[in-house]
Enzyme design. Sequence first.
Site, PDB file in Angstrom:
ATOM      1  N   ALA A 106       0.835  -1.203   0.000  1.00 54.92           N
ATOM      2  CA  ALA A 106       0.000   0.000   0.000  1.00 54.92           C
ATOM      3  C   ALA A 106       0.868   1.250   0.000  1.00 54.92           C
ATOM      4  CB  ALA A 106      -0.920   0.004   1.225  1.00 54.92           C
ATOM      5  N   ASP A 107       0.295   2.339  -0.493  1.00 57.72           N
ATOM      6  CA  ASP A 107       0.961   3.641  -0.497  1.00 57.72           C
ATOM      7  C   ASP A 107      -0.115   4.706  -0.349  1.00 57.72           C
ATOM      8  OD1 ASP A 107       3.351   5.278  -0.790  1.00 57.72           O
ATOM      9  OD2 ASP A 107       2.509   5.893  -2.718  1.00 57.72           O
ATOM     10  N   THR A 108       0.114   5.671   0.552  1.00 61.27           N
ATOM     11  CA  THR A 108      -0.868   6.724   0.832  1.00 61.27           C
ATOM     12  C   THR A 108      -0.250   8.098   0.635  1.00 61.27           C
ATOM     13  OG1 THR A 108      -1.999   5.313   2.447  1.00 61.27           O
ATOM     14  CG2 THR A 108      -2.418   7.677   2.598  1.00 61.27           C
TER      15      THR A 108
END
Length: 188
Positions: free
Chosen positions: A68-70
């Site tokens: 994941a990447d935010t």
Amino acid sequence: MKIVLASQSPRRQHLLRAAGFNLEIHPADFAEIGGSAKDAGEVVAFNSRGKCLEVVQRVGDEVPVLGADTVVVIDGMIIGKPKDADDAKRTLHRLSDRGHEVLTGITIAYRGRVLTKVAVTRVFFKKLSDGEIDDYVATGEPLDKAGSYGIQDGAGFMIDHFEGNHDNVVGLDMQTVFGMLEELRVGD
């Protein structure tokens, strides 16, 4: 259900454990790319996929692997983690009394299939005083978070409201994760 998390994020670990997952943690060794706000969805999708696939190369995908990447987007700019306390203060002043978007790219690899989705939540801040910003930054909480705040930590007082999934603002949209696992037929 067991899942491999391609991240050291304590927030993502907490969300997954709270949902009943048995975690195996394998932080990804992947150089993230940056970009402009108009490409923010592509950036988080690329980064989440890269993290996921780097871990798949090391541990395989017989167990689902999640990367994941935010990022936070405001005024046409991607706002990442602050460089220091002064940078965090500038960011929080910018977010004060306004709305912004939190985008999280999520990739899950399982038994030869790879699925990537991007979750978006719109967050609206209350008007913040200089003292509130200074006090919050003094806690050290904003220094390792995109957008210089953590909704799950002491920053809850800053939020007026949001549109979308709260978990996404924490760092992982669990509704999207469950839908992806179902689509990949994990557990069948």
